[in-house]
Enzyme design. Structure first.
Site, mmCIF file in Angstrom:
data_model
loop_
_atom_site.group_PDB
_atom_site.id
_atom_site.type_symbol
_atom_site.label_atom_id
_atom_site.label_comp_id
_atom_site.label_asym_id
_atom_site.label_seq_id
_atom_site.Cartn_x
_atom_site.Cartn_y
_atom_site.Cartn_z
ATOM 1 N N CYS A 127 0.839 -1.197 0.000
ATOM 2 C CA CYS A 127 0.000 0.000 0.000
ATOM 3 C C CYS A 127 0.879 1.254 0.000
ATOM 4 O O CYS A 127 1.715 1.424 0.881
ATOM 5 C CB CYS A 127 -0.898 -0.024 1.228
ATOM 6 S SG CYS A 127 -1.868 1.461 1.460
ATOM 7 N N CYS A 148 -0.049 4.291 0.551
ATOM 8 C CA CYS A 148 -0.638 5.378 1.338
ATOM 9 C C CYS A 148 -0.198 5.374 2.797
ATOM 10 O O CYS A 148 -0.717 6.131 3.604
ATOM 11 C CB CYS A 148 -2.158 5.298 1.243
ATOM 12 S SG CYS A 148 -2.723 5.457 -0.461
ATOM 13 N N CYS A 197 -5.238 -5.006 1.043
ATOM 14 C CA CYS A 197 -4.753 -5.073 2.416
ATOM 15 C C CYS A 197 -5.753 -5.766 3.343
ATOM 16 O O CYS A 197 -6.895 -6.050 2.972
ATOM 17 C CB CYS A 197 -4.446 -3.673 2.928
ATOM 18 S SG CYS A 197 -5.921 -2.650 3.165
#
Length: 139
Positions: free
Chosen positions: A53, A55, A74
Site C-alpha cells: 500500500c 498510502c 490489504c
C-alpha cells in the site's frame, strides 16, 4: 527511484480493475487518484517485490512486505471492505465504512458509508464469520 516500469503499471491497472469487480467496488471516479495509487503500487513491486500500500509510511518497507498486512488488497480491505487509499470505493468515490469498528478513523472521517454490493468482497471477514459459526455449532 525512477518511475515504475510500464509492465508493472499495466499489471497494477489490470489488478485494480479485476479486484474492483470481484469486491463489488469501483475505482475512484477521479482517475488521478487511481493513477497515483496504481503508480505507488507498481513502485513498491519494484522496490520490495510486492504491491505494498503506497498510502502508508513504512520505516522498513521490505520488513513490512513480509508481514503482508498492507499488501494490496490489504487486511482492512479483505476484512472490512475499507480502502484508505481510495482506490476501491463506492461509485461516488467514498470508502465503504459500514463494516468498520465504530472507533475506526474511517468512520470518524466519512461517517457510515454503506456497501452498494454487500454480496461481494470481504473474503477474510466471511471466512472468520464461517469459522465462528462452526465453532459455535460445536459447543
Amino acid at each position: 527511484m525512477a518511475e515504475p516500469s510500464k509492465a508493472n503499471v499495466d499489471k497494477m491497472w489490470a489488478y485494480a480493475r479485476k479486484y474492483a469487480e470481484k469486491s463489488g467496488t469501483s475505482l475512484h471516479p477521479d482517475v488521478s487518484v487511481t493513477e497515483a495509487v496504481v503508480q505507488g503500487l507498481a513502485k513498491h513491486i519494484e522496490e520490495v517485490g510486492r504491491p505494498l500500500c503506497p498510502c502508508n509510511f513504512y520505516p522498513d518497507p521490505k520488513a513490512e512486505a513480509k508481514l503482508r498486512r498492507w499488501i494490496c488488497a490489504c487486511d482492512e480491505m479483505q476484512k472490512w471492505k475499507y480502502c484508505h487509499c481510495l482506490l476501491f470505493v463506492t461509485p461516488d468515490g467514498l470508502p465503504i465504512t459500514e463494516y468498520l469498528p465504530e472507533d475506526h478513523e474511517g468512520r470518524h472521517a466519512y461517517g457510515v458509508v454503506t456497501d452498494p454490493q454487500p454480496d461481494k468482497g470481504r473474503a477474510t471477514a466471511k471466512v472468520l464469520e464461517r469459522q465462528a459459526a462452526e465453532a459455535e455449532g460445536e459447543k
